[in-house]
Design an enzyme around this catalytic site. Structure first.
Site, PDB file in Angstrom:
ATOM      1  N   TYR A  53       0.816  -1.215   0.000  1.00  0.00           N
ATOM      2  CA  TYR A  53       0.000   0.000   0.000  1.00  0.00           C
ATOM      3  C   TYR A  53       0.850   1.267   0.000  1.00  0.00           C
ATOM      4  O   TYR A  53       1.972   1.281   0.491  1.00  0.00           O
ATOM      5  CB  TYR A  53      -0.916   0.040   1.217  1.00  0.00           C
ATOM      6  CG  TYR A  53      -2.103  -0.897   1.174  1.00  0.00           C
ATOM      7  CD1 TYR A  53      -2.409  -1.627   0.036  1.00  0.00           C
ATOM      8  CD2 TYR A  53      -2.919  -1.048   2.293  1.00  0.00           C
ATOM      9  CE1 TYR A  53      -3.496  -2.480   0.014  1.00  0.00           C
ATOM     10  CE2 TYR A  53      -4.020  -1.905   2.274  1.00  0.00           C
ATOM     11  CZ  TYR A  53      -4.288  -2.619   1.135  1.00  0.00           C
ATOM     12  OH  TYR A  53      -5.375  -3.463   1.119  1.00  0.00           O
ATOM     13  N   GLY A 221     -17.556   3.749  -4.061  1.00  0.00           N
ATOM     14  CA  GLY A 221     -18.184   5.057  -4.199  1.00  0.00           C
ATOM     15  C   GLY A 221     -19.608   5.028  -4.712  1.00  0.00           C
ATOM     16  O   GLY A 221     -20.345   6.006  -4.557  1.00  0.00           O
ATOM     17  N   LEU A 222     -20.036   3.915  -5.331  1.00  0.00           N
ATOM     18  CA  LEU A 222     -21.386   3.857  -5.877  1.00  0.00           C
ATOM     19  C   LEU A 222     -22.451   3.994  -4.802  1.00  0.00           C
ATOM     20  O   LEU A 222     -23.559   4.483  -5.069  1.00  0.00           O
ATOM     21  CB  LEU A 222     -21.600   2.530  -6.620  1.00  0.00           C
ATOM     22  CG  LEU A 222     -20.999   2.395  -8.017  1.00  0.00           C
ATOM     23  CD1 LEU A 222     -21.295   1.015  -8.573  1.00  0.00           C
ATOM     24  CD2 LEU A 222     -21.529   3.477  -8.948  1.00  0.00           C
ATOM     25  N   LEU A 223     -22.123   3.577  -3.577  1.00  0.00           N
ATOM     26  CA  LEU A 223     -23.093   3.621  -2.481  1.00  0.00           C
ATOM     27  C   LEU A 223     -22.894   4.832  -1.585  1.00  0.00           C
ATOM     28  O   LEU A 223     -23.471   4.904  -0.506  1.00  0.00           O
ATOM     29  CB  LEU A 223     -22.979   2.338  -1.652  1.00  0.00           C
ATOM     30  CG  LEU A 223     -23.244   1.042  -2.414  1.00  0.00           C
ATOM     31  CD1 LEU A 223     -22.851  -0.167  -1.581  1.00  0.00           C
ATOM     32  CD2 LEU A 223     -24.708   0.951  -2.829  1.00  0.00           C
ATOM     33  N   GLY A 225     -23.690   8.109  -2.168  1.00  0.00           N
ATOM     34  CA  GLY A 225     -24.389   9.319  -2.590  1.00  0.00           C
ATOM     35  C   GLY A 225     -23.836   9.861  -3.880  1.00  0.00           C
ATOM     36  O   GLY A 225     -23.711  11.072  -4.071  1.00  0.00           O
TER      37      GLY A 225
END
Length: 328
Positions: A53, A221-223, A225
């Protein structure tokens, strides 16, 4: 903060885990320190990273690698924090250009662990996760390497990530034959938009007493908003725009339901995961302190049976466990 046992172990971890994949790439060191300070302040003790990471998840000799671990190590070096957290990192991904700088050979596991300990500036890793399954390396070799790290006190618990249900079963059966605890956690892709693990992974985890730690709990990110913020940040990228267009009707229904509930879509997505008894701690990967503190609201949201049914209608799963989901 609420806490839950990690699988069948006596170890208790916070119901939200702090993911640090953005540290060093999207989040600078000063902000990363502030996020970890805030996480500790609000009682989040599960801190998740990986050796790869902090940059591209492949060796980049110009930018370096292990950056996220190094940032955490410098934060820990300030003192007084190590025994307040459950430190989690991973092994498998390429950490160099040599043929043995990757995967799960005993050779690489030993070196990768030593390198992570050095970067993290600590004497132990509390949960050492195999980032992916390595089907070319025999489990006898993998477990021998992991057992040695546990005996040496360099690792406390072992986990997996991105494993199939049969990989989990195979790993546990061989661990049991060696009188070894084996896996205590599995970190899987799991959210309302990605429910494939309900077929075989979750049943396997529940059978063996292994905790589920979902990554990408908000569907990249789809969930979160997305329709209200469709032109901002990563949501404006072509790939995300394609996903939005593909799921637009579902997202519209989902965001309308969240508005009716009076809750942010991002928080409802987390609350849905927390409602599942198989889930230990979704991993949230904030880029700012504000994003971290906003996530805490999910811990207080109670979803009614009616709301859960509506969420299933909007984001249908595979139909239950295998084989009933498709054969009965």
């Amino acid at each position: 903060m609420h806490y839950k046992h990690l699988g069948r172990t006596g170890l208790q971890v916070s119901r939200l885990g702090l993911g640090t994949m953005n540290f060093g790439e999207l989040t600078d060191e000063t902000t990363s320190f502030k996020i970890m300070d805030e996480a500790l302040e609000v009682g989040i003790n599960y801190m998740d990273t990986a050796d790869v990471y902090g940059g591209p998840q492949s060796p980049d000799m110009e930018k370096g690698y292990g950056i996220s671990e190094e940032i955490i190590g410098r934060w820990l070096s300030q003192g007084g924090r190590r025994d307040q957290i459950v430190l989690v990192t991973k092994v498998y991904q390429p950490m160099g250009n040599g043929p043995n700088d990757r995967h799960l050979s005993a050779y690489h596991i030993r070196k990768a662990c030593e390198d992570s300990l050095r970067r993290l500036q600590t004497d132990r890793i509390d949960l050492y996760q195999m980032h992916h399954v390595d089907r070319r390396t025999p489990w006898e070799e993998i477990w021998q390497a992991m057992e040695l790290l546990v005996q040496q006190g360099k690792v406390i618990y072992i986990g997996s990530s991105n494993f199939a249900g049969w990989d989990i079963a195979t790993a546990q059966n061989i661990a049991a034959s060696r009188n070894f605890l084996g896996l205590v956690s599995e970190q899987s892709l799991y959210n309302l938009t990605a429910r494939t693990v309900e077929l075989e992974v979750i049943p396997a985890l529940q059978y063996y007493g292994i905790g589920l730690v979902p990554w990408s709990p908000r569907g990249k990110g789809l969930l979160g908003g997305v329709l209200q913020k469709v032109s901002e940040g990563r949501r404006a990228e072509p790939k995300m725009q394609q996903q939005i267009d593909r799921h637009r009707s579902q997202i519209e229904d989902y965001e309308a339901l969240c508005e009716k509930l009076g809750e942010r879509p991002a928080d409802v997505a987390l609350a849905w995961l927390l409602h599942n008894p198989a889930v230990t701690a979704p991993i949230v990967g904030p880029r700012t302190v504000e994003q971290l503190t906003e996530s805490l609201r999910a811990l207080e949201i109670s979803l009614s049976d009616e709301t859960l049914r509506r969420l299933d209608e909007i984001w249908p799963g595979p139909g239950g466990e295998a084989p009933k989901a498709y054969a009965w």
